[in-house]
Structures are given as C-alpha cells and as structure tokens.
Design an enzyme around this catalytic site. Structure first.
Site, PDB file in Angstrom:
ATOM      1  N   HIS A 216       0.817  -1.218   0.000  1.00  0.00           N
ATOM      2  CA  HIS A 216       0.000   0.000   0.000  1.00  0.00           C
ATOM      3  C   HIS A 216       0.854   1.273   0.000  1.00  0.00           C
ATOM      4  O   HIS A 216       0.323   2.385   0.121  1.00  0.00           O
ATOM      5  CB  HIS A 216      -0.905  -0.027   1.242  1.00  0.00           C
ATOM      6  CG  HIS A 216      -2.025   0.950   1.220  1.00  0.00           C
ATOM      7  ND1 HIS A 216      -2.202   1.917   2.185  1.00  0.00           N
ATOM      8  CD2 HIS A 216      -3.043   1.128   0.339  1.00  0.00           C
ATOM      9  CE1 HIS A 216      -3.270   2.641   1.915  1.00  0.00           C
ATOM     10  NE2 HIS A 216      -3.806   2.179   0.805  1.00  0.00           N
ATOM     11  N   LYS A 218       3.379   4.457  -1.116  1.00  0.00           N
ATOM     12  CA  LYS A 218       3.483   5.440  -2.204  1.00  0.00           C
ATOM     13  C   LYS A 218       4.808   6.166  -2.018  1.00  0.00           C
ATOM     14  O   LYS A 218       4.890   7.195  -1.340  1.00  0.00           O
ATOM     15  CB  LYS A 218       2.332   6.449  -2.167  1.00  0.00           C
ATOM     16  CG  LYS A 218       0.949   5.852  -2.420  1.00  0.00           C
ATOM     17  CD  LYS A 218       0.225   5.578  -1.153  1.00  0.00           C
ATOM     18  CE  LYS A 218      -1.202   5.095  -1.451  1.00  0.00           C
ATOM     19  NZ  LYS A 218      -1.745   4.289  -0.365  1.00  0.00           N
ATOM     20  N   ASP A 223      17.818   9.813  -6.830  1.00  0.00           N
ATOM     21  CA  ASP A 223      19.255   9.990  -6.588  1.00  0.00           C
ATOM     22  C   ASP A 223      19.628   9.949  -5.108  1.00  0.00           C
ATOM     23  O   ASP A 223      20.727  10.372  -4.734  1.00  0.00           O
ATOM     24  CB  ASP A 223      19.748  11.305  -7.197  1.00  0.00           C
ATOM     25  CG  ASP A 223      19.869  11.241  -8.706  1.00  0.00           C
ATOM     26  OD1 ASP A 223      19.827  10.115  -9.248  1.00  0.00           O
ATOM     27  OD2 ASP A 223      20.004  12.296  -9.359  1.00  0.00           O
ATOM     28  N   HIS A 391      -8.981  11.448   1.509  1.00  0.00           N
ATOM     29  CA  HIS A 391      -8.084  10.291   1.474  1.00  0.00           C
ATOM     30  C   HIS A 391      -6.785  10.558   2.238  1.00  0.00           C
ATOM     31  O   HIS A 391      -5.902   9.713   2.291  1.00  0.00           O
ATOM     32  CB  HIS A 391      -7.777   9.946   0.012  1.00  0.00           C
ATOM     33  CG  HIS A 391      -7.076   8.645  -0.196  1.00  0.00           C
ATOM     34  ND1 HIS A 391      -5.742   8.557  -0.564  1.00  0.00           N
ATOM     35  CD2 HIS A 391      -7.502   7.363  -0.081  1.00  0.00           C
ATOM     36  CE1 HIS A 391      -5.396   7.292  -0.687  1.00  0.00           C
ATOM     37  NE2 HIS A 391      -6.436   6.551  -0.389  1.00  0.00           N
ATOM     38  N   ASP A 398       0.850  18.760  18.670  1.00  0.00           N
ATOM     39  CA  ASP A 398       1.469  19.849  19.443  1.00  0.00           C
ATOM     40  C   ASP A 398       2.255  20.866  18.608  1.00  0.00           C
ATOM     41  O   ASP A 398       3.096  21.583  19.160  1.00  0.00           O
ATOM     42  CB  ASP A 398       2.398  19.279  20.520  1.00  0.00           C
ATOM     43  CG  ASP A 398       1.625  18.644  21.676  1.00  0.00           C
ATOM     44  OD1 ASP A 398       0.385  18.755  21.681  1.00  0.00           O
ATOM     45  OD2 ASP A 398       2.269  18.046  22.554  1.00  0.00           O
TER      46      ASP A 398
END
Length: 473
Positions: A216, A218, A223, A391, A398
C-alpha cells in the site's frame, strides 16, 4: 434423492466450516480478528468460506521468513550520516516515540531535512516530474496504484527517456492496486529498460490470501537526495475527483539526509521481490543539510514482529501535551489507538478527528461510524469532510510532530499491508500540516453528539453489526 443430496451438501459445508474454525483458533491470531472470522463463518457460512479462502488464510509466517532474511541490513549504514542526532538532541516532548522507533526498527533520528506538503495531486505530479528530469543516477518508485492516463503516461514517457540516458529506473507496483492499469503500460516500460517488479501477483487458481496482503506504499526516491511519501497514488482520479466531489489528499516531498531512510525501505522490498542486493554506498549518498526538520521512517508489513507504526502512533499520542489532529479516510482503530485518543481528550487536550462524509467503501464507512459516538462522548471533536472524498493520512501533534505516510487508521494498515510512515519532528513542517488541517476543516461538518444519538435505530444497528467484522474490512 434431492433431500439426501441437500443433507450431504449441508454436512460437507458444516464440516468445512468446523475445520476452518479449528484452523483459525490454532493459528493464535489477534483474538478480535479470529472472532470476526468465526462470526462470519457462523452467520454466513458460504460467504464466509469463500471470503476465507480468498483473503483469510494467514501467510504472515511465510512472509516473515522472507523479511527476517533481509532484516538488519535496512538502516545499519545510517551511522555514517553526520546528521544522526544523539539523545541530547531528541525533541524533549517526543523522546519516548523516538527511542521506541530506534529500538524496534533501528530507525535513527536524522536532522537537516526540508519538507514540503502538497494538497493538490497536480502540484505533486508537476514537482515530481521536474525532480525526475534532474535525476542523474537512479529513480525508484513503489506504488499501490500506478495507472495509465494523462499523468501516468507522462510519468511513463519520462522514465523511458531517463532510462535511455543511463539513469537506473526501478518500479515496484501492487498487482491488486493496479487492476485498472493496462498490462501494456508496464510492458512498454520493461521493453525500454525499466526494471519492474510486481508485488504479490494475484492469480485466479489458487487465489490464496494474496488479496489480503498488499503493498500500500506510495514512495519515490530520486538519486538518494529527494523523496516523496504520503497518500497520493499516480492516477488521474486524484486530480479529476468524482462526479460528486473532489479527491482530497496530502503528500510530502523530503529533501536532505533523511531520504536515506526512504531508500532503505524501497531497497529492502526490492531485494525481496527481485533478489538483487543494492546496499553499496553509491545508492546511499549523504546529502548536505538543507532544512530544520528531523525525521524517522518506519516501515511495516504482515511479516513484522510488531505493529510498529501503530506502536509509535500510540506513544506519540500519549506524549502529546496540547493537541492531536488526525485525518484518515477509514477509521477502524484497534482498541489501543482509540484508547490513546480518548485518554488525550479526557486529560484536556484538543483532539480532532477528520474523516470523509462520503466514502468509496460503504461497508468500511458503516463500520467506521460505529466508533463516532464513543469518540464524541470522550470529548473528541469529529468532523466530516463534505467537499468530496478525504483520502489524507496526515496527523499533527502539538505543533512539533507531523506524521505522514500511506497507513490509514485501521487494522488492515497496521497488520496486513506493507505501509511506510514518516515521523517528522520540526516546528516548520508541523505548523504547515496544522494549517492544511484547518483549511480542510473549513469544508467540514462538525458532528454534534446529541444529534448523532438521534439517528435511526436501524442505521445504528447496521453500523454496530458491521463493526463486528471491522478486522476483516
């Protein structure tokens, strides 16, 4: 004859259900998840059996063996960085979560990072493509959903062009998450020198539990100097939204020494998927300090000995002194996480939970709403985002800690999927995350406890019934 046949069928189903229940009990799973499976098998035996054989079998031991084989190499090299902070430099209020992450995953706290947040997918895609255009050595991507379309095709063309110029390009994609993507998309990449690996390919026979354990994440690493992490996949729907509203999400770009941790997460999984070992120094440059944020990156998956992301979130919430803001598309919290949020509100903190009023997964939404009343009763402010589908998986604590990654506040993210989360310690990043939360809040409906209690009994019963199966959703 028909009666006899029916009796034989019923007996076989009953025997199969009993056998599966015994297997579930013997696996010593999370008791909540075990009870959910047993209830499903008892109330809906045929549906339960089909669901169990599709997504219920526990292959975590097999995966854990693969993970153990490569574990320990992930972040050992970080000791080389002069931006690794020692205990005297830990953020005072969050010493406990920093130490916890260091001990359970050897995730060292690395300073000197610049963090930029994106709330519009098009802005993220444009910046991502611009950064990739400047790549000299390698581009690494790990995505749940990577789809062809305007932006997906632009990415594909760029990666092919960079590969032709000698830049190493590697992609890990999730087979289930990319079900919309044409196979020709990845074939064209492979034919032009891009190294592509598919995570847990879904097969019809046997389907097994591969549907249940997904990648799941992403992630992008360019580099070893720039990284991306957050909730946005590569898809036009993140820009275009739905006919009923926008797609609201967040992602962040990290530049600086901490990118080495994102690279570690990617290369650990690359080694599992391809067998290729890439732990040479050339894949781990040491960028100069370019910002004032420190960070730790934690990865988790079905082979984890502990739910690392969950543990650190809970510790961060118990360390909070002023406020906790949480955005999540799916809110099906394990009891310890729900308890940490409730305890914070009870001791007087400003605790806010933002979820989507309308979801892309109705059954999950019903289970999620069964938690709202108890949150409101403990003093947590609950907001429903109304402009579209929220999503985002962002949290702020804080004004000093922001949490960004792929994990939802649900059991699937903490126990079943491969996820990655960045814990970013720094006032500049946290205040920007707080601003984003408050901007989204302007498009929200604040939930009132008394009105929430007055909803129809049928609706409340259905939500409570779906909650019984929350660990399976």
């Amino acid at each position: 004859m028909n009666v006899v046949f029916q009796q034989i069928v019923y007996a076989l189903v009953a025997l199969t259900v009993l056998s599966v229940v015994l297997v579930i009990i013997s696996e010593n799973r999370n008791p909540v998840k075990s009870v959910a499976w047993i209830l499903l098998l008892i109330f809906l035996p045929l549906l339960g059996l089909i669901a169990y054989f599709l997504i219920g079998q526990d292959f975590t031991k097999k995966y854990a063996y693969k993970r153990k084989k490569h574990r320990g190499k992930d972040q050992a090299f970080l000791i080389k960085s002069d931006q690794v902070l020692d205990e005297q430099e830990y953020p005072r209020a969050f010493t406990a979560p920093v130490k916890l992450l260091k001990n359970i995953q050897n995730a060292l706290l690395i300073g000197g990072n610049d963090v930029k947040y994106f709330t519009l997918a098009a802005d993220k895609y444009r910046q991502m493509l611009a950064d990739m255009e400047e790549a000299k050595r390698f581009i690494h991507l790990e995505y749940y959903a990577l789809e062809n379309g305007l932006w997906g095709d632009a990415l594909k063309d760029l990666l092919i062009r960079k590969s032709a110029r000698g830049v190493e390009v590697r992609i890990i994609y999730d087979d289930w998450g990319c079900w919309r993507t044409k196979k020709s998309y990845f074939k064209e990449l492979i034919d032009n020198g891009v190294q592509v690996r598919v995570f847990s390919k879904v097969r019809i026979l046997p389907l097994t539990a591969r549907l249940n354990y997904r990648d799941h994440r992403k992630l992008i690493i360019i580099d070893g100097l720039i990284g991306y992490i957050g909730g946005m996949n590569i898809s036009d729907r993140y820009v275009n939204g739905f006919n009923w509203g926008c797609w609201a999400d967040t992602h962040c770009r990290i530049a600086g020494p901490g990118v080495v941790q994102l690279q570690s997460v990617f290369l650990s999984n690359w080694q599992r998927q391809s067998g290729e070992v890439l732990w040479e120094d050339e894949y781990f440059p040491l960028p100069a300090s370019c910002g004032d944020n420190a960070l730790q990156v934690v990865a988790s998956g079905p082979g984890s000995l502990d739910p690392e992301i969950l543990h650190v979130m809970i510790q961060a919430f118990y360390s909070a002194e002023k406020y906790i803001y949480v955005q999540t598309p799916y809110f099906i919290p394990p009891e310890p996480l729900a308890g940490a949020l409730q305890a914070a509100a009870i001791r007087g903190l400003d605790v806010r939970l933002m979820i989507s009023k309308r979801s892309d997964l109705p059954l999950v939404q019903m289970a999620s709403r069964s938690y709202i009343r108890e949150m409101l009763e403990r003093g947590i402010k609950v907001y429903f985002y109304t402009r579209g589908f929220l999503h985002s998986k962002m949290m702020v604590v804080d004004g000093e800690l922001s949490i960004m990654g792929s994990a939802n506040a649900d059991m699937r993210s903490f126990e079943d999927n491969l996820e990655v989360q960045a814990f970013i310690y720094g006032r500049s990043a946290a205040l920007r995350a707080q601003e984003i939360f408050l901007e989204y809040q302007q498009d929200c409906e604040k939930i009132n406890l008394e009105r929430w209690k007055k909803r129809s009994r049928l609706k409340r019963f259905v939500e409570s019934f779906m909650r019984l199966f929350a660990p399976l959703l």
